[in-house]
Design an enzyme around this catalytic site. Structure first.
Site, PDB file in Angstrom:
ATOM      1  N   GLU A  20       0.821  -1.212   0.000  1.00  7.93           N
ATOM      2  CA  GLU A  20       0.000   0.000   0.000  1.00  7.93           C
ATOM      3  C   GLU A  20       0.858   1.266   0.000  1.00  7.93           C
ATOM      4  OE1 GLU A  20      -3.267  -2.553   2.474  1.00  7.93           O
ATOM      5  OE2 GLU A  20      -2.288  -0.880   3.474  1.00  7.93           O
ATOM      6  N   CYS A 105      -6.962  -0.151   3.658  1.00  7.79           N
ATOM      7  CA  CYS A 105      -6.843  -1.345   4.493  1.00  7.79           C
ATOM      8  C   CYS A 105      -7.349  -1.035   5.904  1.00  7.79           C
ATOM      9  CB  CYS A 105      -5.401  -1.842   4.468  1.00  7.79           C
ATOM     10  SG  CYS A 105      -5.137  -3.498   5.126  1.00  7.79           S
ATOM     11  N   HIS A 124     -10.410  -2.877   5.065  1.00 11.42           N
ATOM     12  CA  HIS A 124     -10.118  -4.304   5.134  1.00 11.42           C
ATOM     13  C   HIS A 124     -11.220  -4.990   5.937  1.00 11.42           C
ATOM     14  CE1 HIS A 124      -7.818  -7.991   5.970  1.00 11.42           C
ATOM     15  NE2 HIS A 124      -7.184  -7.676   4.844  1.00 11.42           N
TER      16      HIS A 124
END
Length: 186
Positions: A20, A105, A124
């Protein structure tokens, strides 16, 4: 000529999700943004899977600055960002200035911890319940834009997340120009 847009990618002291961090930063640079990586110091940060990233600046050196976007990567280390008052100040200053915030996330949990409002988010799956219990409406989309906040699900959506940031800041033409060189063109 317009000034170059800027992005600040926040690095926790350890355990950031390197996909990321790296994919997002790389795509933003390709999209014409100036990208800075900020850590608690300028010492290398060991990421969740072992990669080491050297921050460009320490958080204390950017806490009173604004950027076009501030990005919060996920990974286990983002809990440290959630606990850091300097991060809270930085994000609140960003909101007041009208700048964007991106979180991917588990990164949206940092928004929750610091009281940053976005009506809708994605994140996430492991932090979905925490976000909905915190009052955010969860959408099962790869990328969600709501209230100047861009959120994304995780490592597998990092390219889509970064491209949406480029599109938001630089326009769809710039984003489209990146697809073929990144081998993402259909």
């Amino acid at each position: 000529m317009a000034a170059q847009k800027s992005a600040l990618i926040l690095l926790p002291p350890e355990d950031a999700e390197e996909i990321e961090v790296i994919v997002t930063g790389d795509v933003l640079v390709r999209g014409g943004l100036q990208v800075l990586y900020a850590g608690s110091s300028t010492e290398p940060v060991k990421c969740a899977k072992g990669a080491r990233i050297v921050p460009d600046v320490a958080l204390k050196d950017v806490k009173n600055k604004t950027f076009d976007i501030i990005i919060i990567p996920g990974g286990p280390g983002c809990s440290k960002l959630a606990e850091c008052p300097v991060i809270g100040e930085l994000l609140k200053t960003q909101v007041k200035s009208g700048g964007l915030i991106g979180a991917i996330c588990a990164g949206p949990t940092v928004l929750l911890a610091h009281g940053i409002v976005a009506e809708r988010v994605t994140c996430h799956y492991t932090v979905k319940d925490k976000m909905t219990e915190g009052g955010y409406k969860y959408l099962d989309d790869n990328v969600v834009i709501s209230d100047r906040v861009i959120t994304s699900k995780g490592p597998g959506t990092a390219f889509e997340f970064a491209l949406k940031i480029v599109e938001t800041l630089e326009g769809p033409e710039k984003t489209n120009s990146l697809l073929k060189p990144l081998c993402l063109a259909k």
